[in-house]
Design a protein around this motif. Structure first.
Motif, PDB file in Angstrom:
ATOM      1  N   ALA A 181       0.842  -1.199   0.000  1.00 19.85           N
ATOM      2  CA  ALA A 181       0.000   0.000   0.000  1.00 19.85           C
ATOM      3  C   ALA A 181       0.877   1.249   0.000  1.00 19.85           C
ATOM      4  O   ALA A 181       0.623   2.203  -0.749  1.00 19.85           O
ATOM      5  CB  ALA A 181      -0.928  -0.010   1.207  1.00 19.85           C
ATOM      6  N   GLU A 182       1.926   1.243   0.830  1.00 14.75           N
ATOM      7  CA  GLU A 182       2.803   2.406   0.897  1.00 14.75           C
ATOM      8  C   GLU A 182       3.558   2.617  -0.415  1.00 14.75           C
ATOM      9  O   GLU A 182       3.687   3.736  -0.876  1.00 14.75           O
ATOM     10  CB  GLU A 182       3.787   2.240   2.052  1.00 14.75           C
ATOM     11  CG  GLU A 182       3.149   2.409   3.422  1.00 14.75           C
ATOM     12  CD  GLU A 182       4.119   2.129   4.559  1.00 14.75           C
ATOM     13  OE1 GLU A 182       5.277   1.767   4.259  1.00 14.75           O
ATOM     14  OE2 GLU A 182       3.711   2.281   5.718  1.00 14.75           O
ATOM     15  N   SER A 183       4.018   1.518  -1.001  1.00 16.87           N
ATOM     16  CA  SER A 183       4.774   1.667  -2.249  1.00 16.87           C
ATOM     17  C   SER A 183       3.866   2.136  -3.378  1.00 16.87           C
ATOM     18  O   SER A 183       4.276   2.952  -4.195  1.00 16.87           O
ATOM     19  CB  SER A 183       5.467   0.365  -2.618  1.00 16.87           C
ATOM     20  OG  SER A 183       4.510  -0.627  -2.876  1.00 16.87           O
ATOM     21  N   GLN A 184       2.617   1.652  -3.396  1.00 16.00           N
ATOM     22  CA  GLN A 184       1.672   2.103  -4.428  1.00 16.00           C
ATOM     23  C   GLN A 184       1.391   3.588  -4.241  1.00 16.00           C
ATOM     24  O   GLN A 184       1.360   4.352  -5.194  1.00 16.00           O
ATOM     25  CB  GLN A 184       0.382   1.289  -4.347  1.00 16.00           C
ATOM     26  CG  GLN A 184      -0.557   1.573  -5.502  1.00 16.00           C
ATOM     27  CD  GLN A 184      -1.810   0.708  -5.427  1.00 16.00           C
ATOM     28  OE1 GLN A 184      -1.970  -0.052  -4.508  1.00 16.00           O
ATOM     29  NE2 GLN A 184      -2.674   0.858  -6.397  1.00 16.00           N
ATOM     30  N   ALA A 185       1.189   3.999  -2.988  1.00 17.80           N
ATOM     31  CA  ALA A 185       0.931   5.413  -2.705  1.00 17.80           C
ATOM     32  C   ALA A 185       2.158   6.243  -3.086  1.00 17.80           C
ATOM     33  O   ALA A 185       2.029   7.337  -3.656  1.00 17.80           O
ATOM     34  CB  ALA A 185       0.607   5.602  -1.230  1.00 17.80           C
ATOM     35  N   ALA A 186       3.335   5.742  -2.781  1.00 15.91           N
ATOM     36  CA  ALA A 186       4.558   6.475  -3.095  1.00 15.91           C
ATOM     37  C   ALA A 186       4.734   6.617  -4.610  1.00 15.91           C
ATOM     38  O   ALA A 186       5.102   7.687  -5.102  1.00 15.91           O
ATOM     39  CB  ALA A 186       5.761   5.779  -2.480  1.00 15.91           C
ATOM     40  N   VAL A 187       4.468   5.540  -5.351  1.00 18.66           N
ATOM     41  CA  VAL A 187       4.596   5.586  -6.821  1.00 18.66           C
ATOM     42  C   VAL A 187       3.613   6.602  -7.392  1.00 18.66           C
ATOM     43  O   VAL A 187       3.954   7.424  -8.241  1.00 18.66           O
ATOM     44  CB  VAL A 187       4.360   4.181  -7.420  1.00 18.66           C
ATOM     45  CG1 VAL A 187       4.198   4.259  -8.926  1.00 18.66           C
ATOM     46  CG2 VAL A 187       5.531   3.271  -7.080  1.00 18.66           C
ATOM     47  N   MET A 191      -5.450   6.861  -0.880  1.00 21.20           N
ATOM     48  CA  MET A 191      -4.447   5.896  -0.437  1.00 21.20           C
ATOM     49  C   MET A 191      -4.374   5.856   1.091  1.00 21.20           C
ATOM     50  O   MET A 191      -4.228   4.789   1.690  1.00 21.20           O
ATOM     51  CB  MET A 191      -3.068   6.237  -1.015  1.00 21.20           C
ATOM     52  CG  MET A 191      -2.988   6.128  -2.524  1.00 21.20           C
ATOM     53  SD  MET A 191      -3.544   4.543  -3.133  1.00 21.20           S
ATOM     54  CE  MET A 191      -2.111   3.573  -2.900  1.00 21.20           C
ATOM     55  N   THR A 192      -4.491   7.012   1.723  1.00 22.94           N
ATOM     56  CA  THR A 192      -4.493   7.064   3.189  1.00 22.94           C
ATOM     57  C   THR A 192      -5.684   6.314   3.753  1.00 22.94           C
ATOM     58  O   THR A 192      -5.560   5.538   4.712  1.00 22.94           O
ATOM     59  CB  THR A 192      -4.512   8.528   3.674  1.00 22.94           C
ATOM     60  OG1 THR A 192      -3.401   9.217   3.113  1.00 22.94           O
ATOM     61  CG2 THR A 192      -4.445   8.604   5.188  1.00 22.94           C
ATOM     62  N   ARG A 193      -6.872   6.541   3.136  1.00 24.70           N
ATOM     63  CA  ARG A 193      -8.084   5.847   3.581  1.00 24.70           C
ATOM     64  C   ARG A 193      -7.937   4.334   3.423  1.00 24.70           C
ATOM     65  O   ARG A 193      -8.252   3.563   4.334  1.00 24.70           O
ATOM     66  CB  ARG A 193      -9.297   6.340   2.778  1.00 24.70           C
ATOM     67  CG  ARG A 193     -10.625   5.774   3.264  1.00 24.70           C
ATOM     68  CD  ARG A 193     -11.742   6.060   2.288  1.00 24.70           C
ATOM     69  NE  ARG A 193     -11.561   5.428   1.004  1.00 24.70           N
ATOM     70  CZ  ARG A 193     -11.735   4.138   0.764  1.00 24.70           C
ATOM     71  NH1 ARG A 193     -12.073   3.318   1.726  1.00 24.70           N
ATOM     72  NH2 ARG A 193     -11.543   3.634  -0.442  1.00 24.70           N
ATOM     73  N   GLN A 194      -7.419   3.898   2.258  1.00 30.17           N
ATOM     74  CA  GLN A 194      -7.222   2.464   2.021  1.00 30.17           C
ATOM     75  C   GLN A 194      -6.215   1.879   3.024  1.00 30.17           C
ATOM     76  O   GLN A 194      -6.406   0.768   3.536  1.00 30.17           O
ATOM     77  CB  GLN A 194      -6.724   2.217   0.597  1.00 30.17           C
ATOM     78  CG  GLN A 194      -7.792   2.404  -0.459  1.00 30.17           C
ATOM     79  CD  GLN A 194      -7.254   2.162  -1.863  1.00 30.17           C
ATOM     80  OE1 GLN A 194      -6.094   1.821  -2.043  1.00 30.17           O
ATOM     81  NE2 GLN A 194      -8.116   2.347  -2.855  1.00 30.17           N
ATOM     82  N   TYR A 195      -5.167   2.642   3.300  1.00 25.42           N
ATOM     83  CA  TYR A 195      -4.151   2.170   4.253  1.00 25.42           C
ATOM     84  C   TYR A 195      -4.751   2.009   5.658  1.00 25.42           C
ATOM     85  O   TYR A 195      -4.512   1.012   6.331  1.00 25.42           O
ATOM     86  CB  TYR A 195      -2.980   3.148   4.264  1.00 25.42           C
ATOM     87  CG  TYR A 195      -1.926   2.816   5.267  1.00 25.42           C
ATOM     88  CD1 TYR A 195      -1.097   1.705   5.097  1.00 25.42           C
ATOM     89  CD2 TYR A 195      -1.752   3.594   6.402  1.00 25.42           C
ATOM     90  CE1 TYR A 195      -0.130   1.380   6.024  1.00 25.42           C
ATOM     91  CE2 TYR A 195      -0.784   3.270   7.338  1.00 25.42           C
ATOM     92  CZ  TYR A 195       0.019   2.169   7.147  1.00 25.42           C
ATOM     93  OH  TYR A 195       0.972   1.853   8.073  1.00 25.42           O
ATOM     94  N   GLN A 196      -5.542   2.997   6.079  1.00 30.27           N
ATOM     95  CA  GLN A 196      -6.182   2.919   7.398  1.00 30.27           C
ATOM     96  C   GLN A 196      -7.157   1.746   7.470  1.00 30.27           C
ATOM     97  O   GLN A 196      -7.224   1.026   8.476  1.00 30.27           O
ATOM     98  CB  GLN A 196      -6.898   4.234   7.729  1.00 30.27           C
ATOM     99  CG  GLN A 196      -5.939   5.371   8.029  1.00 30.27           C
ATOM    100  CD  GLN A 196      -6.643   6.714   8.166  1.00 30.27           C
ATOM    101  OE1 GLN A 196      -7.829   6.837   7.836  1.00 30.27           O
ATOM    102  NE2 GLN A 196      -5.908   7.718   8.634  1.00 30.27           N
ATOM    103  N   GLU A 197      -7.917   1.552   6.386  1.00 34.81           N
ATOM    104  CA  GLU A 197      -8.864   0.428   6.354  1.00 34.81           C
ATOM    105  C   GLU A 197      -8.116  -0.905   6.415  1.00 34.81           C
ATOM    106  O   GLU A 197      -8.519  -1.840   7.132  1.00 34.81           O
ATOM    107  CB  GLU A 197      -9.699   0.505   5.069  1.00 34.81           C
ATOM    108  CG  GLU A 197     -10.801  -0.519   4.997  1.00 34.81           C
ATOM    109  CD  GLU A 197     -11.615  -0.380   3.714  1.00 34.81           C
ATOM    110  OE1 GLU A 197     -12.139  -1.418   3.268  1.00 34.81           O
ATOM    111  OE2 GLU A 197     -11.733   0.729   3.174  1.00 34.81           O
TER     112      GLU A 197
END
Length: 198
Positions: A22-28, A83-89
């Motif tokens: 999730a973090e790498s997808q958000a970073a990309v 991405m933040t919402r998906q990460y929190q979920e």
């Protein structure tokens, strides 16, 4: 008891992979949006310089580029929020799953402890039963040996008694036989016969 570190390590590894994905997808996505925004800024700077020269078409182009830049920044913000919402979920689901697994592990550990205790009790009962069986076998073997010795004594004393009676009967029969033999010899002599010649 199973090592505690293994299960948590695997669970942590899965969570870490999901979190990293999730973090790498958000970073990309953020990098892509930043590169687009930087590119648009560069175009904007170039076009702004030429627009100040007095070209109306360039001012329109500059305005379009500014609008595109604003849209790109909004898209970047929207993507970041999503991405933040998906990460929190994902974190919430992972925490719930982790809690569920901990409950299962605790339940399995309790079951294992119960089974181990039952197994130990069964083993102790089996050991006691085997010891009791061995004691019973030993007692029966002693009784059997005693009965065997008693029967041997009875047999020997009976045999001695029979042999004594046989010896006594033999002596009586020999005496009776000798008396009969003497009586017959006497009669033969009375008739004038020599018993040794007959």
């Amino acid at each position: 008891m199973p090592p505690k570190g293994r299960g948590k390590g695997k669970k942590g590894a899965k969570q870490h992979k999901k979190k990293n994905a999730a973090e790498s997808q958000a970073a990309v996505t953020a990098r892509r949006a930043a590169l687009e925004a930087d590119g648009l800024r560069e175009h904007l700077v170039r076009w702004r310089d030429t627009a100040w020269a007095g070209s109306e078409g360039l001012q329109r182009r500059l305005w379009e580029l500014e609008q595109a830049l604003e849209r790109a920044q909004e898209d970047k913000r929207d993507m970041h929020e999503e991405m933040t919402r998906q990460y929190q979920e994902l974190q919430k689901r992972t925490a719930a799953h982790s809690q569920c697994l901990e409950v299962k592990v605790k339940s399995l550990q309790e079951q294992l402890a119960t089974r181990l205790q039952e197994s130990q009790q069964s083993q102790e009962a089996a050991t006691k039963a085997l010891a009791e069986r061995d004691r019973t076998i030993t007692q029966l073997q002693r009784r059997l040996d005693a009965v065997q010795r008693e029967f041997e004594n009875i047999f020997h004393s009976s045999l001695d008694l029979v042999l004594a009676k046989v010896a006594e009967a033999r002596q009586r029969w020999e005496e009776v036989g000798t008396a009969i033999c003497l009586e017959h010899k006497q009669r033969l002599r009375e008739f004038g016969l020599n018993p040794l010649e007959i």
